[in-house]
Motif scaffolding. Structure first.
Motif, PDB file in Angstrom:
ATOM      1  N   UNK A   1      92.655 106.828  -8.763  1.00 11.98           N
ATOM      2  CA  UNK A   1      92.861 106.975  -7.318  1.00 11.98           C
ATOM      3  C   UNK A   1      92.017 106.030  -6.479  1.00 11.98           C
ATOM      4  N   UNK A   2      91.007 105.410  -7.068  1.00  9.36           N
ATOM      5  CA  UNK A   2      90.100 104.560  -6.311  1.00  9.36           C
ATOM      6  C   UNK A   2      90.758 103.231  -5.956  1.00  9.36           C
ATOM      7  N   UNK A   3      90.952 103.014  -4.656  1.00  6.68           N
ATOM      8  CA  UNK A   3      91.463 101.723  -4.172  1.00  6.68           C
ATOM      9  C   UNK A   3      90.341 100.936  -3.502  1.00  6.68           C
ATOM     10  N   UNK A   4      89.207 101.611  -3.269  1.00  7.66           N
ATOM     11  CA  UNK A   4      88.099 100.967  -2.587  1.00  7.66           C
ATOM     12  C   UNK A   4      88.236 100.976  -1.082  1.00  7.66           C
ATOM     13  N   UNK A   5      89.286 101.617  -0.580  1.00  5.62           N
ATOM     14  CA  UNK A   5      89.518 101.667   0.854  1.00  5.62           C
ATOM     15  C   UNK A   5      89.290 103.082   1.371  1.00  5.62           C
ATOM     16  N   UNK A   6      89.053 103.177   2.651  1.00  8.51           N
ATOM     17  CA  UNK A   6      88.838 104.479   3.268  1.00  8.51           C
ATOM     18  C   UNK A   6      90.098 105.337   3.102  1.00  8.51           C
ATOM     19  N   UNK A   7      89.912 106.627   2.863  1.00 12.41           N
ATOM     20  CA  UNK A   7      91.042 107.532   2.716  1.00 12.41           C
ATOM     21  C   UNK A   7      91.479 107.774   1.284  1.00 12.41           C
ATOM     22  N   UNK A   8      90.690 107.317   0.302  1.00  8.38           N
ATOM     23  CA  UNK A   8      91.041 107.534  -1.109  1.00  8.38           C
ATOM     24  C   UNK A   8      91.052 109.014  -1.466  1.00  8.38           C
ATOM     25  N   UNK A   9      90.265 109.821  -0.767  1.00  7.34           N
ATOM     26  CA  UNK A   9      90.308 111.262  -0.990  1.00  7.34           C
ATOM     27  C   UNK A   9      88.985 111.845  -1.432  1.00  7.34           C
ATOM     28  N   UNK A  10      89.059 113.113  -1.847  1.00  5.57           N
ATOM     29  CA  UNK A  10      87.881 113.851  -2.295  1.00  5.57           C
ATOM     30  C   UNK A  10      88.268 114.756  -3.452  1.00  5.57           C
ATOM     31  N   UNK A  11      87.254 115.130  -4.247  1.00  7.44           N
ATOM     32  CA  UNK A  11      87.460 116.069  -5.348  1.00  7.44           C
ATOM     33  C   UNK A  11      86.440 117.186  -5.184  1.00  7.44           C
ATOM     34  N   UNK A  12      86.918 118.424  -5.298  1.00  5.59           N
ATOM     35  CA  UNK A  12      86.055 119.598  -5.206  1.00  5.59           C
ATOM     36  C   UNK A  12      86.110 120.336  -6.536  1.00  5.59           C
ATOM     37  N   UNK A  13      84.953 120.755  -7.040  1.00  7.05           N
ATOM     38  CA  UNK A  13      84.891 121.512  -8.289  1.00  7.05           C
ATOM     39  C   UNK A  13      84.241 122.856  -7.993  1.00  7.05           C
ATOM     40  N   UNK A  14      84.934 123.936  -8.354  1.00  4.70           N
ATOM     41  CA  UNK A  14      84.400 125.279  -8.135  1.00  4.70           C
ATOM     42  C   UNK A  14      84.468 126.075  -9.431  1.00  4.70           C
ATOM     43  N   UNK A  15      83.602 127.068  -9.519  1.00  2.00           N
ATOM     44  CA  UNK A  15      83.623 127.958 -10.679  1.00  2.00           C
ATOM     45  C   UNK A  15      84.837 128.866 -10.610  1.00  2.00           C
ATOM     46  N   UNK A  16      85.389 129.161 -11.762  1.00  2.00           N
ATOM     47  CA  UNK A  16      86.561 130.012 -11.877  1.00  2.00           C
ATOM     48  C   UNK A  16      86.155 131.224 -12.696  1.00  2.00           C
ATOM     49  N   UNK A  17      86.102 132.382 -12.062  1.00  2.00           N
ATOM     50  CA  UNK A  17      85.626 133.583 -12.735  1.00  2.00           C
ATOM     51  C   UNK A  17      86.626 134.155 -13.720  1.00  2.00           C
ATOM     52  N   UNK A  18      87.894 134.201 -13.352  1.00  2.00           N
ATOM     53  CA  UNK A  18      88.890 134.851 -14.202  1.00  2.00           C
ATOM     54  C   UNK A  18      90.247 134.188 -14.025  1.00  2.00           C
ATOM     55  N   UNK A  19      90.976 134.096 -15.129  1.00  2.00           N
ATOM     56  CA  UNK A  19      92.346 133.605 -15.119  1.00  2.00           C
ATOM     57  C   UNK A  19      93.179 134.586 -15.927  1.00  2.00           C
ATOM     58  N   UNK A  20      94.328 134.957 -15.403  1.00  4.19           N
ATOM     59  CA  UNK A  20      95.223 135.871 -16.115  1.00  4.19           C
ATOM     60  C   UNK A  20      96.626 135.282 -16.113  1.00  4.19           C
ATOM     61  N   UNK A  21      97.202 135.172 -17.304  1.00  6.21           N
ATOM     62  CA  UNK A  21      98.599 134.741 -17.403  1.00  6.21           C
ATOM     63  C   UNK A  21      99.456 135.984 -17.206  1.00  6.21           C
ATOM     64  N   UNK A  22     100.231 136.010 -16.152  1.00  4.85           N
ATOM     65  CA  UNK A  22     100.986 137.198 -15.775  1.00  4.85           C
ATOM     66  C   UNK A  22     101.999 137.590 -16.852  1.00  4.85           C
ATOM     67  N   UNK A  23     102.702 136.630 -17.410  1.00  4.57           N
ATOM     68  CA  UNK A  23     103.765 136.925 -18.378  1.00  4.57           C
ATOM     69  C   UNK A  23     103.253 137.664 -19.611  1.00  4.57           C
ATOM     70  N   UNK A  24     102.112 137.216 -20.150  1.00  7.62           N
ATOM     71  CA  UNK A  24     101.630 137.777 -21.423  1.00  7.62           C
ATOM     72  C   UNK A  24     100.429 138.702 -21.271  1.00  7.62           C
ATOM     73  N   UNK A  25      99.762 138.633 -20.126  1.00 10.76           N
ATOM     74  CA  UNK A  25      98.555 139.420 -19.939  1.00 10.76           C
ATOM     75  C   UNK A  25      97.316 138.771 -20.516  1.00 10.76           C
ATOM     76  N   UNK A  26      97.440 137.568 -21.085  1.00 11.01           N
ATOM     77  CA  UNK A  26      96.267 136.866 -21.628  1.00 11.01           C
ATOM     78  C   UNK A  26      95.302 136.582 -20.486  1.00 11.01           C
ATOM     79  N   UNK A  27      94.016 136.543 -20.816  1.00 12.51           N
ATOM     80  CA  UNK A  27      93.029 136.261 -19.786  1.00 12.51           C
ATOM     81  C   UNK A  27      91.992 135.271 -20.297  1.00 12.51           C
ATOM     82  N   UNK A  28      91.216 134.756 -19.356  1.00 15.87           N
ATOM     83  CA  UNK A  28      90.181 133.796 -19.700  1.00 15.87           C
ATOM     84  C   UNK A  28      90.767 132.481 -20.188  1.00 15.87           C
TER      85      UNK A  28
END
Length: 112
Positions: A81-108
């Motif tokens: 994504x880096x073009x070296x010009x203004x407006x290339x964007x930003x990336x945010x990283x956050x912790x994810x406490x829980x994930x659940x797959x609705x179809x199967x009920x799998x978690x984590x």
């Protein structure tokens, strides 16, 4: 687990998807958004009249991943994504406490 959100230029979306697929990340969510940062918009000419575009079109890419993939994913996103010009964007990283797959009920990690 981490939740990575990247705000990028729309024409870079396919490059990001391909780069993430190369490192084994196959699922992502994409949203068309508008916004501005240091770019602060720009002026355009339409039928002889000048007008200000305050909010620029961007794409928000969201990906949930294991902690060990984060650094590789960040490097891949930045590389394509880096073009070296203004407006290339930003990336945010956050912790994810829980994930659940609705179809199967799998978690984590199994749900990813």
């Amino acid at each position: 687990m981490k939740h990575v959100t990247a705000i990028i230029k729309p024409f870079k979306l396919d490059d990001v998807r391909d780069a993430l697929a190369e490192i084994g990340i196959t699922g992502l969510t994409v949203t068309e958004v508008k916004g501005f940062g240091r770019q602060k918009g720009h002026t355009e000419l339409y039928r002889g009249a000048e007008y200000v575009v305050d909010f620029l079109p961007k794409v928000k890419v969201e990906v949930a991943m294991e902690d060990e993939l984060v650094e590789t994913a960040l490097e891949a996103i930045c590389k394509v994504t880096n073009t070296g010009k203004i407006g290339d964007g930003k990336i945010f990283v956050t912790n994810l406490e829980q994930v659940i797959r609705i179809r199967t009920g799998e978690s984590g990690s199994d749900a990813l």
